[in-house]
Scaffold this active site. Structure first.
Site, PDB file in Angstrom:
ATOM      1  N   GLU A   1       0.893  -0.984  -0.023  1.00 21.98           N
ATOM      2  CA  GLU A   1       0.116   0.065   0.153  1.00 21.98           C
ATOM      3  C   GLU A   1       1.011   1.167   0.057  1.00 21.98           C
ATOM      4  OE1 GLU A   1      -2.095   0.835   3.532  1.00 21.98           O
ATOM      5  OE2 GLU A   1      -3.651   2.279   2.326  1.00 21.98           O
TER       6      GLU A   1
ATOM      7  N   ARG B   1       5.379 -12.863   9.398  1.00 16.00           N
ATOM      8  CA  ARG B   1       6.067 -11.658   9.235  1.00 16.00           C
ATOM      9  C   ARG B   1       7.383 -11.806  10.108  1.00 16.00           C
ATOM     10  NH1 ARG B   1       2.081  -7.629  10.467  1.00 16.00           N
ATOM     11  NH2 ARG B   1       3.206  -6.374   9.144  1.00 16.00           N
TER      12      ARG B   1
ATOM     13  N   LYS C   1       4.489   0.048  11.317  1.00  9.49           N
ATOM     14  CA  LYS C   1       4.602   0.936  10.786  1.00  9.49           C
ATOM     15  C   LYS C   1       4.233   2.196  11.781  1.00  9.49           C
ATOM     16  CE  LYS C   1       3.226   0.806   6.263  1.00  9.49           C
ATOM     17  NZ  LYS C   1       2.284   0.656   4.938  1.00  9.49           N
TER      18      LYS C   1
END
Length: 563
Positions: free
Chosen positions: A35, A261, A271
RNA sequence: UGGGGGAUCGUCCAACGGCAGGACUGCGGACUUUGGAUCCGCCAAUGGAGGUUCGAAUCCUCCUCCCCCAGCCA
């Protein structure tokens, strides 16, 4: 072709290999779907290496697709930065650059199809009401009063949503699945929301935007993706991913597979935390060399090959993991040891005068550029009467196991001569050592004594008259704890106060005069250093990429801990 | 008390019913004109209890612990 296939390295490659062997696909297609709302970090590198790597290994292709379905958070700046990072990492999407927003029209038509087949409806509950109707983890939800709107009414409302007749939040399009499902994602998930926001690519064309759960499976299907790889937290979404593909007339049936992850010790990868570090000024920006962002690691001097190697070594699994950052550092040193040219630099200078060396004489000594790579050749290094040595390489009262220079002691200067310390000059006021007066042995030129005597240490040096001034930024881990925030709950509490030390009085050998930003050198005995983008000729700036192992420093540390 | 995942050296990954292996870290040693690099060695693990089997990390049962999910974010 060997009939005995090599064992795939991980469960995903196993699946791919099986699918290919079974003839399920002629050619596999994967995708990396960021994204564009932030910068890529080492965790993304794992996904990039996985997706592009699998495509390469199995003769398939990997698309770069921006998942740009939320115009409020996404910007062109991020698109550009992400493309630059993926390229830098060493991967090529050729002509396969896609955007979910390219498919908005087709997605809209798929939504129409769901409405017409009674699988989706326009819901006019407020966001708060939708939440209330959803139920909880342990209690089923309630059906929306709008759930059984007639198809015609849904069609008309949805078209009016698209036409911009309603304000944000007035209506949403929902899938009609099961309000009692134990999987909350199946309790009539929202497919479209109204957002009167300018999209970075489609501008004002749309004011309804699809959500991830609707857009992602459709984008995959439209691109012919065979294996859609994502992280574990989307495991719960897979039934919805499959539902969308089963209920829309899509050209093919991609499958979603989930992997764990990456987490790294002594750093953060979320993030939210990264944004906080940047916005609150704990670091200098997204490319601060202490950050695990790809742009930060690039500026720090981490070679892309080292990051790819790291991603290979950590493997791919399904369990929670925290990889030791030491493994990353190992990969960096492994790569740089092979490739980085050696030079001499003195970070904390101590003036040394060779009292028996002729005043005004200059010798050009030959230095090896890279002992690991004979093809790298040699370079001349000037030597003269006044030199700088590393302050750490001299101790007036040397403890045991300290083999470097001390009063009366003889050591070798790399590529030059044996020198012996004859006198220590101190500042009359402070007592600080300001100069060493040494003698050199002309017979030891090149570093060998004809009489066969040995020295225990070889020191790096620069010629004072020829040295080039430099600033060196010594970076260390950003956090002092393996799991930042584990103790107090606030990751900022574990910020390492010593993560950056700036040295402004360093000297480097003259071959570095025109060193260009991005170049990485080994400063012998010290570590690897990368020319920063702030660097100018006449005002060189280096970032420390990684240290070299220093046995003495380690001994010292151990002794301090004992004391 | 819902649904979905996961538990193997300190860390990460393997072993797919047949000697638990590799890498990083740590600790020793050899070598060294970088106390770098290189080389050699050592420490170190199957969450627990049953069961199936000649044989279980692997198959079955139960238990324990950890992670994710209640955005009109992705």
């Amino acid at each position: 072709m060997s009939t005995r296939a090599v064992q795939p390295r991980d469960f995903i490659r196993q699946i791919v290999a099986d699918d290919l062997a079974a003839g399920k696909y002629q050619r596999i297609i994967t995708r990396f779907p960021p994204e564009p709302n932030g910068y890529l970090h080492i965790g993304h590198a794992k996904s990039i290496c996985l997706n592009f790597g699998i495509a390469q290994e199995f003769g398939g292709v990997c698309n770069l697709r921006f998942d740009d379905t939320n115009p409020i958070k996404e910007e062109q700046e991020y698109v550009d930065a992400i493309m630059a990072d993926v390229r830098w990492l060493g991967f090529d999407w050729e002509d396969r650059l896609f955007f979910a927003s390219d498919y908005f029209q087709q997605m809209y038509e798929y939504a129409l199809h769901l409405i017409k087949t009674g699988k989706a409806y326009v819901c006019s509950l407020s966001p708060e009401e939708i939440r209330e109707y959803r139920g909880t983890l342990t209690e089923p939800g309630k059906e929306s009063p709008y759930r059984n709107r007639p198809v015609e009414e849904n069609l008309e409302l949805f078209q009016r949503m698209k036409a911009g007749e309603f304000p944000d939040g007035a209506h949403v399009l929902r899938a009609k699945i099961d309000m009692a499902s134990g999987n909350l994602n199946l309790r009539d998930p929202v497919l479209y929301r109204i957002l009167h926001a300018r999209h970075h690519r489609t501008g004002d064309t749309w004011c309804i935007y699809p959500l991830y759960d609707f857009a992602h499976p459709l984008s995959d299907a439209l691109e012919g993706i065979t294996h859609s790889l994502c992280t574990l937290e989307f495991e719960d979404h897979r039934p919805l991913y499959d539902w969308v593909l089963e209920n829309c007339p899509v050209p093919c049936r991609p499958r979603q597979y989930e992997f764990a992850r990456l987490n790294l010790s002594y750093t953060v990868l979320s993030k939210r935390k990264l944004v906080q570090l940047v916005q609150e000024g704990h670091v200098s920006g997204w490319d601060d060399p202490r950050l695990p962002t790809l742009s930060g690691m690039r500026r720090r001097g981490y070679p892309p090959a080292a990051i790819r190697r790291f991603c290979d070594l950590i493997g791919v699994g399904k369990r929670e993991n925290v990889v030791d950052v030491a493994l990353l550092e190992y990969c960096v040193r492994e790569e740089l040891n092979r490739t980085a040219p050696r030079v001499m630099a003195v970070l904390r200078p101590l003036k040394v005068v060779l009292t028996n060396y002729p005043e005004g004489q200059v010798e050009e000594l030959e230095a090896i550029n890279n002992p690991e790579d004979p093809a790298a050749g040699t370079r001349p290094v000037p030597f003269s009467r006044v030199l700088y040595l590393e302050r750490d390489d001299f101790l007036e009262q040397p403890p045991k196991k300290f083999y470097r220079l001390a009063p009366g002691r003889e050591v070798r200067l790399r590529y030059a001569y044996f020198i012996r310390c004859e006198e220590v000059v101190k500042h009359p006021g402070t007592g600080e050592i300001v100069e060493l007066r040494c003698t050199y042995d002309p017979a030891t030129k090149g570093g060998q004594a004809p009489d066969g005597r040995k020295v225990k240490a070889t020191l790096h040096w620069v010629s004072a008259a020829h040295a080039v001034p430099a600033e060196v930024r010594l970076y260390d881990r950003l956090f002092a704890a393996p799991e930042p925030g584990a103790a107090t709950g606030n990751f900022l509490d574990d910020l390492n106060p010593g993560s950056l030390e700036v040295l402004t009085t360093c000297w480097v050998e003259p071959s570095l005069t025109r060193a260009a930003p991005g170049e990485i050198y080994q400063f012998e005995r010290l570590g690897y250093f990368c020319v920063d983008r702030d660097s100018r000729e006449g005002r060189l700036v280096f970032n420390r990429t990684a240290t070299l192992k220093d046995v003495w420093a380690k001994l010292q540390q151990a002794q301090q801990q004992e004391a």
